[in-house]
Structures are given as structure tokens and as C-alpha cells.
Design a protein around this motif. Structure first.
Motif, short mmCIF file in Angstrom:
data_model
loop_
_atom_site.label_atom_id
_atom_site.label_comp_id
_atom_site.label_asym_id
_atom_site.label_seq_id
_atom_site.Cartn_x
_atom_site.Cartn_y
_atom_site.Cartn_z
N MET A 69 -2.25 23.17 -2.34
CA MET A 69 -1.24 22.94 -3.35
C MET A 69 -1.45 23.90 -4.50
SD MET A 69 1.28 21.04 -3.94
CE MET A 69 2.34 20.55 -5.22
N ILE A 70 -0.38 24.49 -4.97
CA ILE A 70 -0.40 25.40 -6.10
C ILE A 70 0.57 24.89 -7.15
CG2 ILE A 70 0.16 27.73 -6.85
CD1 ILE A 70 -0.74 28.72 -4.14
N ASP A 71 0.15 24.99 -8.41
CA ASP A 71 0.99 24.57 -9.52
C ASP A 71 0.97 25.67 -10.56
OD1 ASP A 71 2.61 22.73 -10.95
OD2 ASP A 71 0.88 22.17 -12.17
N GLY A 72 2.06 25.84 -11.28
CA GLY A 72 2.07 26.87 -12.30
C GLY A 72 3.28 26.80 -13.19
N LYS A 73 3.24 27.63 -14.23
CA LYS A 73 4.31 27.67 -15.22
C LYS A 73 4.46 29.09 -15.73
CE LYS A 73 3.68 26.02 -19.50
NZ LYS A 73 3.54 25.10 -20.63
N LEU A 74 5.68 29.44 -16.08
CA LEU A 74 6.02 30.75 -16.63
C LEU A 74 6.78 30.49 -17.92
CD1 LEU A 74 5.85 33.73 -15.65
CD2 LEU A 74 8.04 33.37 -14.55
N THR A 75 6.39 31.17 -19.01
CA THR A 75 7.03 30.97 -20.31
C THR A 75 7.43 32.31 -20.90
OG1 THR A 75 5.65 29.02 -20.69
CG2 THR A 75 6.77 29.96 -22.60
N ARG A 76 8.71 32.42 -21.29
CA ARG A 76 9.21 33.65 -21.90
C ARG A 76 8.53 33.85 -23.25
NH1 ARG A 76 13.41 36.90 -20.90
NH2 ARG A 76 14.37 35.45 -19.45
N MET A 77 8.01 35.06 -23.47
CA MET A 77 7.43 35.41 -24.77
C MET A 77 8.54 35.99 -25.63
SD MET A 77 3.60 36.62 -23.56
CE MET A 77 3.97 38.32 -23.43
N ASP A 78 8.31 36.12 -26.90
CA ASP A 78 9.34 36.53 -27.84
C ASP A 78 9.78 37.99 -27.70
OD1 ASP A 78 9.54 34.03 -28.94
OD2 ASP A 78 8.03 34.42 -30.46
N ALA A 79 8.91 38.88 -27.27
CA ALA A 79 9.24 40.31 -27.31
C ALA A 79 9.18 40.94 -25.93
CB ALA A 79 8.26 41.02 -28.23
N ASP A 80 9.90 42.03 -25.79
CA ASP A 80 9.79 42.93 -24.64
C ASP A 80 10.12 42.32 -23.28
OD1 ASP A 80 8.98 44.93 -26.42
OD2 ASP A 80 6.87 44.34 -26.22
N ASP A 81 10.88 41.24 -23.20
CA ASP A 81 11.26 40.63 -21.94
C ASP A 81 10.03 40.30 -21.09
OD1 ASP A 81 13.06 39.58 -20.10
OD2 ASP A 81 13.31 41.49 -19.06
N ALA A 82 8.93 39.89 -21.74
CA ALA A 82 7.68 39.58 -21.05
C ALA A 82 7.50 38.06 -20.95
CB ALA A 82 6.51 40.20 -21.79
N PHE A 83 6.65 37.65 -20.02
CA PHE A 83 6.38 36.23 -19.78
C PHE A 83 4.87 36.02 -19.72
CE2 PHE A 83 10.56 36.98 -18.19
CZ PHE A 83 11.26 35.80 -18.38
N ALA A 84 4.44 34.86 -20.19
CA ALA A 84 3.06 34.40 -20.01
C ALA A 84 3.10 33.35 -18.92
CB ALA A 84 2.53 33.81 -21.31
N GLY A 85 2.12 33.39 -18.04
CA GLY A 85 2.11 32.43 -16.95
C GLY A 85 0.73 31.85 -16.73
N GLU A 86 0.71 30.80 -15.96
CA GLU A 86 -0.55 30.21 -15.51
C GLU A 86 -0.31 29.66 -14.11
OE1 GLU A 86 -0.34 25.81 -17.47
OE2 GLU A 86 -0.77 27.47 -18.85
N ILE A 87 -1.33 29.79 -13.29
CA ILE A 87 -1.23 29.31 -11.92
C ILE A 87 -2.57 28.71 -11.53
CG2 ILE A 87 -1.78 31.54 -10.87
CD1 ILE A 87 0.48 30.75 -8.77
N ALA A 88 -2.53 27.62 -10.79
CA ALA A 88 -3.77 26.92 -10.45
C ALA A 88 -3.68 26.27 -9.08
CB ALA A 88 -4.06 25.86 -11.50
N SER A 89 -4.85 26.13 -8.47
CA SER A 89 -5.04 25.34 -7.27
C SER A 89 -6.43 24.74 -7.37
CB SER A 89 -4.92 26.21 -6.00
OG SER A 89 -6.10 26.94 -5.79
N VAL A 90 -6.91 24.09 -6.33
CA VAL A 90 -8.26 23.56 -6.35
C VAL A 90 -9.27 24.71 -6.42
CG1 VAL A 90 -9.94 22.27 -4.98
CG2 VAL A 90 -7.59 21.49 -5.10
N ALA A 91 -8.95 25.87 -5.86
CA ALA A 91 -9.88 27.01 -5.79
C ALA A 91 -9.83 27.94 -7.00
CB ALA A 91 -9.60 27.81 -4.52
#
Length: 109
Positions: free
Chosen positions: A1-23
Motif C-alpha cells: 500500500m502506498i499513500d501520498g499527497k501533492l501540494t501546489r507551492m506558491d511560485a514557479d508552478d512547482a509542487f511539494a509532495g510526500e509518499i509513504a509505504s511500510v518500507a
């Protein structure tokens, strides 16, 4: 199982993300692909930091739109268990500028 999130940052059409699993569990960034020359090339590159704080490319992303007109991203991530394909979508649990990462199930053999 994998879980994650992507969030738009304010500048330059960039995103911050995080992704996780048991490993694993790590942050990443998704920035526009400045080398895109064809429609088939990815719209974004996905990078993560090594333990020595070096940025390395771990994947690519393509901006897309569903038949219903909803924007989403198609991701290809090179993770510890191999390449993982996923979509980053907006749903009832995401806030403004946020996308939930949903791994795609492999095709049945």
C-alpha cells in the motif's frame, strides 16, 4: 500500500509532495520539465533528496484532464520496489491546491 499527497507551492508552478509505504516515507518536489520538446515528454520532473542532501530524479509526471473535465497528474515514480504508476487527483478529502496520490493497480496476468 502506498499513500501520498501533492501540494501546489506558491511560485514557479512547482509542487511539494510526500509518499509513504511500510518500507519508505519521504518528501519530494515536482517541478516543470524545462527540457520538454515534444507532447510525449513529461510535463514535470520529480526529485527527492538523498541522505547526503543531493537532489536526484526519481520520476516524471504528465498533466492531464479526465473525461469529466477534472485536472490530475499521471505519475511514474522509481521507488524501492521498482517503477510505481499513480495518479494525483483532487477528491473530497483534499484542500485547495492539494492532490491525493493513488497508485494504479497492475493489470491482471
Amino acid at each position: 500500500m502506498i499513500d501520498g499527497k501533492l501540494t501546489r507551492m506558491d511560485a514557479d508552478d512547482a509542487f511539494a509532495g510526500e509518499i509513504a509505504s511500510v518500507a519508505f516515507d519521504f518528501p519530494f518536489t515536482m517541478v516543470p520539465n524545462t527540457h520538454k520538446r515534444k507532447d510525449s515528454h513529461p510535463d514535470y520532473v520529480i526529485e527527492a533528496l538523498t541522505p547526503k542532501n543531493r537532489a536526484i530524479r526519481i520520476g516524471s509526471a504528465w498533466a492531464s484532464q479526465s473525461r469529466a473535465g477534472n485536472d490530475y497528474f499521471s505519475l511514474a515514480l522509481n521507488l524501492q520496489q521498482g517503477v510505481v504508476r499513480a495518479n494525483a487527483v483532487k477528491d473530497e478529502e483534499t484542500g485547495a491546491g492539494e492532490y491525493r496520490i493513488i497508485p494504479l493497480m497492475p493489470a491482471a496476468a
